[in-house]
Design a protein around this motif. Structure first.
Motif, PDB file in Angstrom:
ATOM      1  N   GLN B   8      -1.271  -8.039   5.663  1.00 11.29           N
ATOM      2  CA  GLN B   8       0.023  -8.654   5.993  1.00 11.29           C
ATOM      3  C   GLN B   8       0.944  -8.737   4.786  1.00 11.29           C
ATOM      4  O   GLN B   8       2.153  -8.612   4.908  1.00 11.29           O
ATOM      5  N   LYS B   9       0.323  -8.970   3.618  1.00  9.37           N
ATOM      6  CA  LYS B   9       1.089  -9.128   2.386  1.00  9.37           C
ATOM      7  C   LYS B   9       2.038  -7.943   2.164  1.00  9.37           C
ATOM      8  O   LYS B   9       3.178  -8.120   1.736  1.00  9.37           O
ATOM      9  N   VAL B  10       1.552  -6.729   2.464  1.00  9.09           N
ATOM     10  CA  VAL B  10       2.364  -5.524   2.280  1.00  9.09           C
ATOM     11  C   VAL B  10       3.632  -5.611   3.131  1.00  9.09           C
ATOM     12  O   VAL B  10       4.739  -5.335   2.655  1.00  9.09           O
ATOM     13  N   TYR B  11       3.475  -6.037   4.382  1.00  8.50           N
ATOM     14  CA  TYR B  11       4.632  -6.122   5.278  1.00  8.50           C
ATOM     15  C   TYR B  11       5.641  -7.158   4.801  1.00  8.50           C
ATOM     16  O   TYR B  11       6.845  -6.938   4.859  1.00  8.50           O
ATOM     17  N   TYR B  12       5.127  -8.311   4.314  1.00 11.70           N
ATOM     18  CA  TYR B  12       6.043  -9.340   3.821  1.00 11.70           C
ATOM     19  C   TYR B  12       6.789  -8.862   2.577  1.00 11.70           C
ATOM     20  O   TYR B  12       7.975  -9.126   2.401  1.00 11.70           O
ATOM     21  N   LEU B  13       6.071  -8.119   1.739  1.00 11.53           N
ATOM     22  CA  LEU B  13       6.684  -7.582   0.518  1.00 11.53           C
ATOM     23  C   LEU B  13       7.810  -6.598   0.875  1.00 11.53           C
ATOM     24  O   LEU B  13       8.903  -6.632   0.300  1.00 11.53           O
ATOM     25  N   VAL B  14       7.537  -5.715   1.848  1.00 16.61           N
ATOM     26  CA  VAL B  14       8.546  -4.758   2.307  1.00 16.61           C
ATOM     27  C   VAL B  14       9.747  -5.508   2.877  1.00 16.61           C
ATOM     28  O   VAL B  14      10.906  -5.189   2.579  1.00 16.61           O
ATOM     29  N   PHE B  15       9.465  -6.552   3.660  1.00 14.56           N
ATOM     30  CA  PHE B  15      10.532  -7.356   4.267  1.00 14.56           C
ATOM     31  C   PHE B  15      11.445  -7.961   3.198  1.00 14.56           C
ATOM     32  O   PHE B  15      12.666  -7.845   3.265  1.00 14.56           O
ATOM     33  N   VAL B  16      10.826  -8.584   2.174  1.00 14.65           N
ATOM     34  CA  VAL B  16      11.610  -9.222   1.108  1.00 14.65           C
ATOM     35  C   VAL B  16      12.446  -8.158   0.374  1.00 14.65           C
ATOM     36  O   VAL B  16      13.630  -8.372   0.085  1.00 14.65           O
ATOM     37  N   THR B  17      11.848  -6.983   0.119  1.00 10.89           N
ATOM     38  CA  THR B  17      12.587  -5.903  -0.546  1.00 10.89           C
ATOM     39  C   THR B  17      13.801  -5.487   0.282  1.00 10.89           C
ATOM     40  O   THR B  17      14.892  -5.290  -0.263  1.00 10.89           O
ATOM     41  N   LEU B  18      13.619  -5.363   1.599  1.00 10.89           N
ATOM     42  CA  LEU B  18      14.727  -4.942   2.467  1.00 10.89           C
ATOM     43  C   LEU B  18      15.859  -5.959   2.443  1.00 10.89           C
ATOM     44  O   LEU B  18      17.038  -5.598   2.377  1.00 10.89           O
ATOM     45  N   ALA B  49      15.698   2.957   4.185  1.00 13.05           N
ATOM     46  CA  ALA B  49      15.167   3.754   5.300  1.00 13.05           C
ATOM     47  C   ALA B  49      13.803   4.331   4.952  1.00 13.05           C
ATOM     48  O   ALA B  49      12.892   4.379   5.792  1.00 13.05           O
ATOM     49  N   THR B  50      13.654   4.749   3.687  1.00 13.97           N
ATOM     50  CA  THR B  50      12.385   5.354   3.268  1.00 13.97           C
ATOM     51  C   THR B  50      11.245   4.343   3.317  1.00 13.97           C
ATOM     52  O   THR B  50      10.156   4.641   3.823  1.00 13.97           O
ATOM     53  N   ILE B  51      11.495   3.108   2.824  1.00 13.34           N
ATOM     54  CA  ILE B  51      10.377   2.164   2.859  1.00 13.34           C
ATOM     55  C   ILE B  51      10.096   1.685   4.287  1.00 13.34           C
ATOM     56  O   ILE B  51       8.949   1.401   4.614  1.00 13.34           O
ATOM     57  N   VAL B  52      11.127   1.646   5.149  1.00 12.69           N
ATOM     58  CA  VAL B  52      10.857   1.339   6.562  1.00 12.69           C
ATOM     59  C   VAL B  52       9.946   2.423   7.153  1.00 12.69           C
ATOM     60  O   VAL B  52       8.939   2.130   7.797  1.00 12.69           O
ATOM     61  N   ALA B  53      10.281   3.693   6.888  1.00  9.47           N
ATOM     62  CA  ALA B  53       9.485   4.799   7.437  1.00  9.47           C
ATOM     63  C   ALA B  53       8.067   4.796   6.870  1.00  9.47           C
ATOM     64  O   ALA B  53       7.089   4.951   7.604  1.00  9.47           O
ATOM     65  N   LEU B  54       7.946   4.592   5.557  1.00  7.53           N
ATOM     66  CA  LEU B  54       6.622   4.676   4.923  1.00  7.53           C
ATOM     67  C   LEU B  54       5.699   3.543   5.351  1.00  7.53           C
ATOM     68  O   LEU B  54       4.520   3.766   5.612  1.00  7.53           O
TER      69      LEU B  54
END
Lengths: 217, 91
Positions: B8-18, B49-54
């Motif tokens: 889950q941590k990965v998803y939260y990290l991506v969210f904060v980055t976005l 867009a790239t981190i959403v896709a990845l």
């Protein structure tokens, strides 16, 4: 139907195993998304051409959009992508309760986006910014600004239609999830709906700066 | 491979980055970099867009065949842009 006693629920007989079935559905969805890239792409090309032809008009017209609402909506969509990916994650782990909760959250956030969008649209109607006979735009760039708003409504409108379809799909999946259709072995519909949802998010990621941030400086 | 459950941590990290990149793209739009503004905005959008896709779309954990399909989409979009714009600017 497969006669294998060990075949999982949701396993279609023409696939060797569940892994192969999952890969096939993922690839099928990506194929559809490639056609979607081209579908939206045409509008992005039109935008690029008209913006390069009428830079001043696009700059002025863009200032009539509500930056705050646009930015809030970007945040709402990113939140909905987070809840969607967490829904997929809970589906993978077979946590039906969490899946249902996150699907509801995603539907609520998607609907919030559309409500905010509707407020923006109604504002534009009041300001006579709908292209057509009632369009009014003071200054020397009237007709060119009309082109900006044509593109604005086509691009955000097509995006909103995709959101409405997405909310419809997620609602059906929510109903099925509650009835226990999905397990840790079979959750492809959730996975594939997630891909679609994130794609629609990506489209907005490009629409937001192109439409709202043309000339804020 | 598709059974890969990501922390889950990965998803939260991506969210904060976005969210942070959204704030950056709004803020940066208020500075005048001339013709560079649009490239900065599109650059940030492409990173998002790239981190959403990845990560959100799990492309990173998908077989190379999926990468090929996603890449084909971008290639054809590129062809549409280049040929159309080349036509317009050479009239």
């Amino acid at each position: 139907m497969s006669n294998n006693s060990d075949s999982a629920v949701g396993h279609a007989h023409h696939f060797t195993d569940m892994d192969q079935q999952r890969e096939a559905s993922t690839l099928g969805m990506w194929t559809f998304l490639v056609t979607e890239i081209m579908f939206f792409g045409g509008l992005f090309v039109a935008y690029a051409l008209y913006r390069s032809m009428y830079p001043e008009a696009f700059a002025e017209a863009s200032l009539r959009l509500n930056l705050l609402l646009g930015a809030i909506n970007t945040g709402v969509l990113i939140c909905s992508s987070l809840t969607m990916v967490l829904a997929v994650r809970d589906a993978q782990s077979g946590k039906v309760k969490g899946l249902v909760r996150y699907l509801i959250a995603t539907i609520v956030l998607g609907s919030a986006f559309l409500v905010i969008k509707a407020f923006e649209y109604s504002h534009k109607i009041h300001e006579h910014l709908i292209p057509g006979s009632s369009f009014q735009f003071a200054g020397p760039f009237g007709q060119q600004a009309e082109m900006f708003f044509s593109l604005y409504f086509m691009m955000t409108g097509l995006h909103a239609i995709h959101m409405i379809i997405g909310i419809g799909v997620l609602s059906v999946l929510l109903y099925q999830a509650k009835r226990g259709r999905f397990t840790a072995e079979y959750y492809s519909p959730i996975d594939v709906a997630g891909l679609y949802w994130h794609f629609v998010d990506v489209v907005w990621i490009y629409l937001f700066p192109l439409l709202y941030l043309v000339s804020r400086h | 491979m598709s059974q890969h459950v990501i922390p889950q941590k990965v998803y939260y990290l991506v969210f904060v980055t976005l969210i942070l990149l959204t704030l950056v793209t709004v803020d940066v739009a208020f500075y005048n970099f001339g013709f560079l503004n649009i490239y900065i905005a599109m650059g940030i959008a492409t990173v998002k867009a790239t981190i959403v896709a990845l990560y959100f779309m799990h492309l990173r954990y998908n077989p190379r065949l999926t990468w090929l399909f996603a890449g084909a989409g971008i290639l054809w979009l590129f062809i549409m842009f280049v040929l159309t714009i080349a036509d317009y600017i050479t009239r």
